[in-house]
Design an enzyme around this catalytic site. Structure first.
Site, PDB file in Angstrom:
ATOM      1  N   HIS A 202       5.264   9.101  40.246  1.00 61.55           N
ATOM      2  CA  HIS A 202       4.354   8.516  38.869  1.00 61.55           C
ATOM      3  C   HIS A 202       4.746   7.092  38.336  1.00 61.55           C
ATOM      4  CE1 HIS A 202       3.633  13.058  39.537  1.00 61.55           C
ATOM      5  NE2 HIS A 202       2.731  12.827  38.948  1.00 61.55           N
TER       6      HIS A 202
ATOM      7  N   GLU B 146      -9.867  12.795  43.396  1.00 63.27           N
ATOM      8  CA  GLU B 146      -9.816  11.333  43.411  1.00 63.27           C
ATOM      9  C   GLU B 146     -10.861  10.711  44.609  1.00 63.27           C
ATOM     10  OE1 GLU B 146      -7.123  12.927  42.829  1.00 63.27           O
ATOM     11  OE2 GLU B 146      -6.650  12.064  40.776  1.00 63.27           O
TER      12      GLU B 146
END
Ligand SMILES: Cc1ncc(C[n+]2csc(CCOP(=O)(O)OP(=O)(O)O)c2C)c(N)n1
Ligand SMILES: [Mg+2]
Lengths: 342, 336
Positions: free
Chosen positions: A147, A78
């Site tokens: 998540h 990322e």
């Protein structure tokens, strides 16, 4: 011409606007597809978004239409690909990146908060940074603590960013299109639990603009409920319940977290005299703190009761289904809170 | 101290042989200009014109000058807080550079960036990064931009030895290699990250080892030999333009001053400093050009005097420039 070919031909005329009943997911895909057709300088990067269409299928069909160079599968890096978006933006492209789970924004926080958000400023406005970072967040899918965050609070305090939070297909479509055309970095926080929800959207509309403030989704005169993302639906459901008892709640979707424009909310409170905020975030440091503070400053004399903030408990999200459900604000709880203030 | 790097690029690559006499003299003048600029920065600081901190590149001029010589005007360059040299080697206007360091409206970034953030997109100077390693992924993006645009540009990324230990380094090298991007990673290994010797923080001194683990083409270069730097850069750039993928150049060098303004650099052994000062890239190259008969000692002196008066004049003009006003100069150009 087969029916499929006819559909494909119709699809290629982007300027033909039609109100369509579509899902939030389809709205995202439509916005990406139309903007990528419109501007050859756009491209999208993310993990498994190419041939497989994305872990949440939010890039379905893009790879087939635009090819591997504009729909790019990245390594699991990322920092690497979000940083690369800045390099692309500085050199004439309009990159879009997909962060598979908003929780992973933590991994590239430096690139967003220190590089992307500040580069235009530090250059004295001599460079443009047209970057869209789409991140899928939100609870309710039993994904556990790493998540499930919407991550709204994380980047709220970073000058140089715009942050938008679409709560329905129409907004997902219109705001994403506007974000892609914006010359500033825009963080688009999308909600996983909304992906399959349906709504009408003006697909093919070319005349889009970034909203400058919140949006009244349901007018009412007895109380103002302000919510974001999946909490907007809960607030609308709460308003339905309250209506059965003759209480008319105004529901406002905050929709743009940064820059946060509280004035329209204060205007609403001047009419309803009651403020309740609903946020799918831990209580500390969320947008609703700012909303309440500003409304109190701007419309103190109009408040008939102390404003109430409904948030998640101050813990990470739990996995166990009934525990997770108990964390997420419900229409019942919102309605009860409103009634307690009347 | 540079046995492993010495003679490497120069012998292996004929690129430097192609430089004209004019190019060679131009390289010397660039290095002199950078040195004189940094010296003037120091003087201006003492006069109260430069604020905060600075990270000077005295001693490392051969790296930025040598690499810049191998580039086209439309190539992209990113660098760090120690980035004055890169900017000047790419042609940033002296007065705009000083005005930026002085925080004036006429600065390269309107006074909003400062010494650590000199940016000048018109010279392909896409940005200076104050967060160690943060520029590498951005350079990868510029490399992707170059690849997509298909105009055979390259993206060059300067960083220090300290950056090889941060995650962004690894993500950037990996992406550049798997996408075969035209990115030249230039590591200025000056043996220290702030006050720590490289062996205190990294298990070996030769950082090409690390880049090689990404299957990247690497070269160990004597960073105090401007022609060696040029040759290595020219080779890497030519390959990258020809779709040959990225490269990693490790330039062994040494900073003459401390890490930043307040650092007297007491942590370095006097013998080490002395040995490196003897290998001052500027003196070495000046002597080389004189010995080759390209210039005389008095030519070299004249170059220095001219550079000194040019930086002085630019600094004087910058010092007379107005302060920026957020409202007028900035808010109109960027959103809040
Ligand atoms: C992520 C991060 N950590 C720490 C610092 C503080 N810092 C600034 S420069 C520096 C040393 C970097 O050394 P090196 O990469 O070798 O570059 P040099 O200064 O030698 O040119 C450190 C630790 C920083 N700027 N960014
Ligand atoms: Mg160093």
């Amino acid at each position: 011409m087969t029916a499929n070919e006819k559909m494909a031909a119709a699809e290629l005329k982007p300027l033909q606007m039609a109100i369509q009943e579509i899902t939030y997911r389809e709205a995202i895909v439509a916005a990406l597809r139309e903007e990528m057709r419109r501007d050859p300088k756009t491209l999208i990067m993310g993990e498994d978004i190419g041939a497989s269409g994305g872990p949440f299928k939010t890039c379905q069909g893009l790879y087939e239409e635009f090819g591997a160079s504009r729909v790019r599968d990245t390594p699991i890096a990322e920092t690497g690909f979000v940083g690369a978006a800045l390099g692309l933006a500085l050199t004439g492209y309009r990159p879009i990146v997909e962060i598979m789970f908003a929780d992973f924004l933590g991994v590239c926080f430096d690139q967003i908060a220190n590089s992307i958000a500040k580069h235009r400023f530090m250059s004295g406005g001599r460079v443009k940074t047209p970057i869209v970072i789409r991140a899928l967040g939100g609870a309710g899918l039993r994904f556990g603590a790493q998540h499930s965050q919407t991550a709204e609070s994380w980047l709220l305090s970073v000058p140089g960013l715009k942050i938008i939070c679409p709560s329905n297909p129409e907004q997902a479509y219109l705001m994403l299109k506007a974000a892609i055309r914006d010359d500033n970095p825009v963080l688009v926080l999308e909600h996983k639990a909304l992906l399959s929800t349906k709504g009408a959207a003006p697909i093919g509309l070319d005349d889009v603009a970034m909203p400058t403030g919140p949006r009244v989704l349901r007018p009412g005169r007895h109380a103002t409920i302000v919510a974001s993302l999946a909490m907007v639906g809960k607030a609308l459901a709460a308003a339905d319940r309250l209506a059965l008892e003759g209480i008319e709640a105004e529901v406002i979707d905050v929709q743009v977290l940064r820059p946060l424009n509280v004035s329209p909310i204060s205007d609403s409170v001047r009419r309803t005299n009651i403020l309740v905020t609903v946020e799918e975030q831990a209580p500390t440091g969320g947008w609703s703190s700012d909303v309440v503070a500003d409304v109190v400053s701007q419309a103190f004399d109009f408040l008939d009761a102390p404003p109430a903030r409904i948030t998640l408990p101050d813990h990470p999200l739990p996995y166990s289904p009934h525990l997770e459900d108990s964390f997420i604000p419900s229409p019942e709880r919102i309605a009860a809170t409103v009634k307690s203030l009347l | 101290m540079n046995e492993r790097a010495a003679g490497n690029a120069r012998a292996s690559d004929g690129a430097a042989a192609a430089l004209t006499d004019e190019d060679r003299i131009d390289l010397l003048r660039t290095m002199i200009m950078i040195r004189e600029f940094e010296e003037q920065v120091q003087r201006s600081y003492l006069e109260g014109l430069v604020h905060g901190t600075t990270h000077l590149c005295n001693g490392q001029e051969a790296v930025c000058a040598g690499v810049a010589k191998a580039l086209r005007d439309d190539d992209y360059v990113s660098y760090t807080y120690r980035g004055h040299g890169q900017c000047l080697a790419r042609g940033m206007d002296l007065e705009a550079a000083f005005a930026e360091l002085f925080g004036r409206a006429t600065g390269a970034c309107g006074g909003l960036g400062g010494s650590m953030h000199l940016t000048d997109i018109d010279h392909g100077l896409i940005g200076a990064f104050g967060i160690v390693g943060a520029g590498l992924p951005v350079a990868v993006g510029a490399g992707l931009s170059a690849q997509l645009a298909g105009r055979k540009q390259v993206s060059v990324c300067f960083f220090g030895d300290g950056a090889v230990n941060i995650g962004a380094f690894h993500e950037a090298l990996n992406i550049a290699q798997v996408w075969r991007l035209p990115v030249i990673f230039v590591c200025e290994n000056n043996l220290y990250g702030e006050f720590s010797h490289i062996l205190h923080t990294t298990p070996y001194e030769d950082l090409v080892i690390r880049a090689a683990s990404y299957a990247m083409r690497t070269e160990l270069v004597d960073g105090n030999d401007v022609l060696a730097v040029y040759a290595a850069a020219a080779g890497a750039v030519a390959r990258a333009r020809d779709n040959g993928g990225p490269a990693f150049l490790e330039c062994k060098t040494y900073r003459h001053r401390g890490h930043s303004r307040t650092d007297p650099a007491k942590y370095r052994a006097p013998a080490e400093v002395e040995a490196w000062l003897k290998r001052d890239p500027l003196s070495l190259y000046r002597a080389e050009l004189c010995a080759a008969g390209l210039i005389s000692e008095s030519d070299a002196d004249r170059f220095t005097i001219e550079a000194r008066s040019a930086v002085k004049a630019a600094a004087d003009r910058a010092a007379a420039a107005p302060w920026p006003s957020l409202k007028q100069d900035f808010m109109a150009k960027t959103f809040v």
